[in-house]
Design a protein around this motif. Sequence first.
Motif, PDB file in Angstrom:
ATOM      1  N   GLN A 174       0.827  -1.206   0.000  1.00 27.09           N
ATOM      2  CA  GLN A 174       0.000   0.000   0.000  1.00 27.09           C
ATOM      3  C   GLN A 174       0.864   1.261   0.000  1.00 27.09           C
ATOM      4  N   ARG A 182       0.961   4.052  -2.961  1.00 30.52           N
ATOM      5  CA  ARG A 182       0.720   5.489  -2.767  1.00 30.52           C
ATOM      6  C   ARG A 182       1.871   6.313  -3.339  1.00 30.52           C
ATOM      7  N   ALA A 221       1.514   6.239  -6.994  1.00 28.52           N
ATOM      8  CA  ALA A 221       0.383   7.071  -7.413  1.00 28.52           C
ATOM      9  C   ALA A 221       0.738   8.552  -7.325  1.00 28.52           C
ATOM     10  N   ALA A 237      -6.437  15.125  -5.330  1.00 29.35           N
ATOM     11  CA  ALA A 237      -7.360  14.234  -4.613  1.00 29.35           C
ATOM     12  C   ALA A 237      -7.428  12.849  -5.238  1.00 29.35           C
ATOM     13  N   SER A 238      -6.990  12.724  -6.502  1.00 30.38           N
ATOM     14  CA  SER A 238      -7.061  11.417  -7.174  1.00 30.38           C
ATOM     15  C   SER A 238      -5.937  10.479  -6.753  1.00 30.38           C
ATOM     16  N   ASP A 290      -5.308   9.158  -3.787  1.00 26.31           N
ATOM     17  CA  ASP A 290      -5.808   8.055  -2.952  1.00 26.31           C
ATOM     18  C   ASP A 290      -6.520   7.004  -3.795  1.00 26.31           C
ATOM     19  N   GLU A 291      -7.351   7.457  -4.725  1.00 30.76           N
ATOM     20  CA  GLU A 291      -8.090   6.506  -5.556  1.00 30.76           C
ATOM     21  C   GLU A 291      -7.144   5.692  -6.423  1.00 30.76           C
ATOM     22  N   ARG A 292      -6.149   6.359  -7.005  1.00 31.53           N
ATOM     23  CA  ARG A 292      -5.212   5.636  -7.857  1.00 31.53           C
ATOM     24  C   ARG A 292      -4.343   4.682  -7.034  1.00 31.53           C
ATOM     25  N   ALA A 336      -5.299   3.098  -4.335  1.00 31.48           N
ATOM     26  CA  ALA A 336      -6.141   1.938  -4.038  1.00 31.48           C
ATOM     27  C   ALA A 336      -6.220   1.002  -5.231  1.00 31.48           C
ATOM     28  N   ASP A 337      -6.312   1.573  -6.446  1.00 32.43           N
ATOM     29  CA  ASP A 337      -6.365   0.732  -7.646  1.00 32.43           C
ATOM     30  C   ASP A 337      -5.066  -0.035  -7.836  1.00 32.43           C
TER      31      ASP A 337
END
Length: 518
Positions: free
Chosen positions: A281, A285, A288, A354-355, A357-359, A361-362
């Motif tokens: 993880q 991050r 990302a 802000a993207s 975190d989403e990236r 997670a992907d």
Amino acid sequence: MTRTVARLFAALCLVLLGSPALADPADIAAASRSVVRVVILQTDGTRASMVGHGTGFAVAPNLVVTNAHVVEQLRNDDSLLVGVVPPEGRAGVQATLVAYSPRNDLALLRIDGKGILPAATIYPGTVQDSAEVFAVGYPGNVDMAQGLSMADLVTPQAAVKTRGYVSAGRSSKQFDTILHTAPLGSGNSGGPLLDSCGRVVGVNSFGTVSDNGTDSSFFFAISMRELAAFLRQAGVEPHTSGLPCTSIADLDRADATRAMSDQARAAAEEQTRLEARQRAQDKARRDAELAVLSERDNGLALAALLLVGALAMGGWAFMQGQRGESRAMKVFGAVAGLLVLGAVVAWFLRPSLASIDERAADLAAAPDASASASDAALPARANGTGKMTCVIDAQRSRVTVSDITDVPLDWSADGCVNGRTQYGLAENGWSRVLVPNGEDTISVTHYDPATRGYTVERFLMGLDAMNQARAARAKIVAPACGAGEDAARQFGAAQAAITALLPAEPNERMRYNCQPTP
């Protein structure tokens, strides 16, 4: 998680430091079923009187070993008869002397008629110094203290059991013997000397005598070397077991140790997985963040280049307008407008912060290609059904009297074994209780399809307990294979009436690991 592993390790150490188990009284009691009183009777055809008695033990349902000096009088007096009185039942039976060896004080009797005795198990090895042993027999001083009559002496009674220890290295000169301290009395002659698992390690023969003529506390048993040669010469093949003597308590401690070790290993593996997941993880991050920042920088650079191009095209359009080239001015002006529009689009298409975190997670959720390939290469886990061969796990088993062989098992998902035997289903899984008519032994078999573990627990029962179990079994109707889960559960509940009659621990526990048959 680290604290959990530490606590499990501490508990494991406590189990390993547990005190060793003593002999199980149930094993000695089970072995005592093979011990008989040997009586010498004199008869004139109408009346009989007892002229002597000793002890013996069965090496086959119809064969009894005793001392030669117990039956010595039979050799010279045709009016004498020899009888065998079992510890359970209604009465004794007559026997015949078939082998006699005064050199090492051994004799063999054959029961007239059908054999009725459970055969003792012989330990073929050498008993160790200071080993715990048990003498089982019918000492005359106990009979006298009880005030038993001759009629009582020929009536089945439980044998007397005493405990002592072996003192190795002090054999008699006449024949090979074992010196021990398990108390004997007149009448114990010919009885077995047992180890902690109830196996015969010697035949009690005589004791030492002190200077004042009284019995002292040292006794001699004929060794297995002498007994084995005697039986071999008589054409008798007794049941033997040379496995280490492990108690059920030892197995339970080992299972607890193994369970704690497995739990500690599972906890450590889970901790490793959690740490690996956290590292993945964190890496996701970072990747990302770098990707988003790089894309934002690239978008900014592209927008700047487009604006520079738009300014250049706008300037060129202005110059063309000054020269009166209206058509060229319009073309370059349109290009400048498109470049400005492209710069605006490039600016707004940049990913937002802000993207990240989403990236991340992907990226973290994306499967590992190498792990997927490795998992795909592993064979599918069997579901525990079908034809299997079950091999005993000696380290997790306690075997004292049974023969060890591989067990063929054809398991169906509905609890049917080998296409003909239905198991019962209860809270503890699938099981079947076997109560035979021709053997004083109850077997409880378990099978766990998830682990492919097959377990047989054997209880060596007394006659009264067996009769109760047989009566309980007669009230139960086993369902046929394929009767359904409800029938299997009802059968499992009904078997509890038999298991309620069993001792807390079995005499034998045999664990098997089952693998699909090729």
